[in-house]
Design an enzyme around this catalytic site. Structure first.
Site, PDB file in Angstrom:
ATOM      1  N   GLY A 243       1.138  -0.007   0.334  1.00  0.00           N
ATOM      2  CA  GLY A 243       1.279  -1.438   0.473  1.00  0.00           C
ATOM      3  C   GLY A 243       2.457  -1.811   1.351  1.00  0.00           C
ATOM      4  CB  SER A 244       3.612  -3.311   3.750  1.00  0.00           C
ATOM      5  OG  SER A 244       3.393  -1.962   4.006  1.00  0.00           O
ATOM      6  CG  ASN A 245       6.124  -7.379   0.284  1.00  0.00           C
ATOM      7  OD1 ASN A 245       5.058  -7.725  -0.227  1.00  0.00           O
ATOM      8  ND2 ASN A 245       7.091  -6.804  -0.418  1.00  0.00           N
TER       9      ASN A 245
END
Length: 805
Positions: A243-245
């Site tokens: 995931g990531s932001n």
């Protein structure tokens, strides 16, 4: 630095001026290291730039690369035995399965075939030079230092540490691109074997979605491996572990009218899927700083003088699973439009180390179809599953990133993406000095139209949420867009994209709510992936942006500044607590004794006190967060109907404020709390344990919390030994979360940025850069990004190495 050969001049110049650094010659590179060992590579050609990068990376991570090359060559079993697990951070498997997979990849000649193609399908001349230089630079370091004298005790003196080849680098690139696709299914590919033939008197007509014969219980009853075995790796792909932001903030969102980007990928701490911070410079040609995946020669996330960008993992799948109807009596032949086709069969020999210290050869058989390799899951006498990966021939990603590394505007970034179409499985968010921001899903996407999804989807068996496509109908094959660089993919015209002056944001959610003020619509459904609602982490991110734009978050006047961006990144708010903690406190205060799953009566008063004293965050000293995280994760596990425990369920018309409130009248809520407290009694941690007590890197306490809880700054680990009364991520089966973090403002005077590499630059436990940035992260401090030559020269930690080839 130690003594090096005559071709290398090593100069340490604390506080040197720019004029005192010297310059690389026409056949070499200069490595300038600033605080925390960050390398800034300066060269005049792409070959030399790669050379300097390969050398610098080897200084920090030679053992990691040597280990990775064993994997890429399919040689782990011969060194470590067939049954131990590989060091693949994204897709671990047994050595034998890993070796079989990679030996098969090499024997197909896939890499050579791609390299033979002209750009943009094959690599550009500049990228080939970077790869060749990177390979030579890495090998130069091994020669200079000698394997027997490597500073990393992990591989010092080991015979399996050998020079690398360009093919190793290309194979690494291809495997990274296939990480959430065919590579994640390697065990199901390498263990696939046909069931015993069961002759039938006649050949039936091809299956259709209406009959759903291939997916029926009868069809899979004779399968050696149940079709449900596919569910776990697919769930892993879609779980957001990669995931990531990412935020891109435009002129209307910032206090100064500049643009900003927040880079925050979430990747494993351990293994080969780590990130390395670097600056790459060819004067007048390329100047970029940011992060690269281990073993790759270009920057994938970062900024140039006038452009900054980041990526987050897409929610969609970049492969298709086809269900093939088999020829009765012949489980290695399948039907397409009623006509039989024979599977391709390949024998793959693997060298294996035995318990007696001798090696032998194990040969495995792999099966392939027009839709890719056959999987062991669900292979019955009636049907079989195959996987087709959109990244099957994608080496274009590195050329796309190399072009982006040269880009100075959003339009130049867009041109790079249109030309190479190589983003493997990521969204892109970007901002430039014009004050505009941009979002797109330009990733390679199987060309499966909405009409095909409606007509070709075979009902999956119980336990499977992924749609299966009917491989027995040629009409269900991937189509082609005229603007696509290769057949089978959607072209740029079909890709979701949005340009704004306020912001675009993504935390692995679908494209639709990139900016709630301008919902994206009209793109093909395959881009939506698995998500049916806005999950808690992306919801929290969008709420943080809204609060900052309104000035209601307690951080001062409305609008982003670099300090407020840094503060929000490391705020460690827990969205699930914001909307559910009060209800749980009411439950445990009114019912101090609850019944666990095993019928035990559990006193929850001490747990209630711990939760009441918690600040609702995942900070190092947020006592009580570990208990809440364990409870909420268990609640999600117990909920057989996703979201059934919410008092107010998710409403797509109110995506930022629903769901909310936990319905404590639901029996599973009380049971989950009782079971959590019961399990906590067996833990070494106190009931009011904080993240800093539970998760560490080389003894350094870490903050953050789990994605499932709705934590923006993700940090989690699965223990092997639970050192020091908690989990040390450096001694864990799996640890992941915030890795490289960058907050950058694109000002008229040039970029201003702060960075953090949470696990630091080196995987060598003896290196001073093994956990130095980890300590900064633990205390919420940042590294000042040194981008200009003057800033680099002003570093009090400056060390300069001039390399000549």
């Amino acid at each position: 630095m130690g003594a090096l050969c005559a071709g290398l001049v090593a100069v340490t110049l604390p506080g040197a001026s720019a004029s005192g650094q010297g310059r690389p010659g026409s056949d070499g590179a200069q490595i300038r290291r600033t605080e925390y060992g960050v390398p800034h590579i300066l060269a005049h050609t792409y070959t030399d730039l790669g050379y300097g990068y390969g050398y610098a990376f080897a200084q920090d991570n030679a053992c990691q690369m040597a280990d990775r090359v064993l994997t890429l060559r399919g040689q782990r079993s011969a060194v470590f035995g067939p049954d131990t697990w590989s060091n693949d951070g994204l897709n671990p498997s047994t050595n034998l399965d890993s070796d079989t997979y990679f030996q098969a990849l090499r024997r197909t000649g896939t890499i050579a075939h791609i390299l033979a193609a002209p750009a943009p399908v094959g690599p550009s001349a500049e990228l080939r030079q970077m790869v060749d230089g990177y390979t030579a630079g890495f090998n130069r370091y091994l020669k200079d230092v000698g394997v027997a004298h490597l500073p990393d005790p992990t591989c010092q003196g080991q015979p399996w540490v050998r020079p690398i080849t360009a093919e190793d680098v290309w194979t690494n690139i291809l495997d990274i691109n296939q990480a959430p696709g065919i590579s994640a299914l390697r065990q199901l590919i390498t263990t696939a074997a046909p069931p015993a033939a069961n002759p039938a008197p006649a050949t039936p007509a091809p299956a259709t979605p209406a009959t759903a014969a291939p997916g029926s219980a009868a069809a899979s009853a004779t399968a050696r491996t149940p079709i449900s075995a596919l569910a776990a790796p697919l769930a892993n792909i879609q779980s957001g572990r990669r995931g990531s932001n990412g935020w891109a903030l435009g002129a209307k969102a910032t206090a100064a009218g500049d643009s900003m980007v927040l880079v925050n990928p979430h990747l494993p701490f351990i293994g080969d899927a780590r990130l390395y911070q670097v600056q790459l410079t060819i004067p007048g040609v390329l100047d970029v700083t940011g992060a690269s995946l281990y073993g790759t020669p270009v920057v994938q996330m970062g900024h140039t003088q006038n452009l900054a960008w980041t990526h987050t993992a897409t929610d969609a799948l970049h492969m298709s699973i086809y269900q093939m109807q088999l020829v009765p009596g012949d489980p290695t032949s399948y039907l397409v439009d009623g006509r039989p086709e024979k599977m391709t069969v390949r024998q793959i020999p693997v060298q294996v180390l035995g318990a007696d210290g001798t090696t032998s050869t194990v040969t495995k058989t792999l099966y392939n179809t027009r839709y890719g390799p056959v999987l062991s899951a669900g292979w019955s006498t009636a049907s079989a599953l195959t996987v087709r990966d959109a990244n099957a021939d994608n080496l274009r990603s590195m050329d796309q990133w190399l072009a982006m590394d040269r880009a100075q505007s959003i339009s130049a970034l867009q041109a790079a993406q249109r030309r190479y179409q190589g983003a493997p499985w990521v969204y892109t968010l970007a901002a430039d000095t014009s004050g505009s921001v941009y979002y797109t899903d330009s990733s390679v996407m199987p060309h499966v139209t909405d009409a095909q999804l409606a007509s070709c989807t075979v009902a999956p068996p119980p336990g499977m949420t992924l749609p299966l496509l009917n491989g027995s109908a040629a009409a269900c094959a991937w189509g082609r867009d005229t603007d696509a660089v290769t057949p089978g993919l959607f072209g740029p015209a079909n890709q979701p994209k949005l340009t704004r002056r306020d912001y675009v944001a993504n935390s692995n959610n679908t494209p639709a709510l990139t900016n709630p003020a301008a919902p994206l619509t009209g793109y093909p459904a395959v881009y939506n992936g698995r998500e049916t609602q806005l999950e808690l982490r992306p919801q929290l991110g969008l709420r943080m942006i809204a609060g900052r734009l309104a000035g209601t978050d307690g951080l001062g006047p409305a609008g982003f500044t670099l300090p407020t961006l840094r503060t929000l990144m490391l705020d460690d708010a827990d969205r699930s607590a914001q909307i559910g903690l009060a209800d749980i406190l009411a439950l445990c205060r009114t019912r101090p004794t609850l019944t666990a799953s095993d019928g035990s009566s559990i006193d929850v008063r001490a747990a209630c006190t711990a939760l009441a004293g918690w600040d609702g965050h995942g900070r190092v000293d947020s006592h009580g967060q570990v208990l809440w995280g364990a409870f909420f994760t268990r609640l999600l596990e117990y909920d057989d109907r996703a979201g059934s425990f919410w008092r107010v369920p998710y409403d797509p018309h109110q995506p930022l404020s629903t769901p909310r409130g936990i319905d404590t009248g639901k029996p599973l809520v009380a049971t989950a709390l009782a079971d959590t407290v019961q399990a906590a009694a067996e833990s070494e941690l106190p009931l009011n344990a904080s993240p800093g007590q539970a998760r560490r890197w080389d003894g350094v306490p870490l903050h953050g919390c789990a994605d499932e809880e709705g934590c923006f700054n993700v940090m989690s680990a699965t223990p092997t030994s639970g050192q020091n009364g908690g989990i040390d991520a450096s001694d864990a089966n799996y640890a992941e979360g915030s890795t490289f973090i960058m907050a950058v403002e694109m000002t008229p005077a040039g970029p201003k940025a702060n960075t953090l590499l949470t696990y630091s630059e080196s995987a060598n436990p003896a290196s001073p850069h093994y956990a130095d940035q980890s300590a900064l992260f633990s205390h919420g401090r940042w590294v000042t990004d040194r981008f200009s030559a003057a800033d680099i020269a002003a570093s009090p930690a400056l060390q300069v190495t001039n390399l000549r080839r």
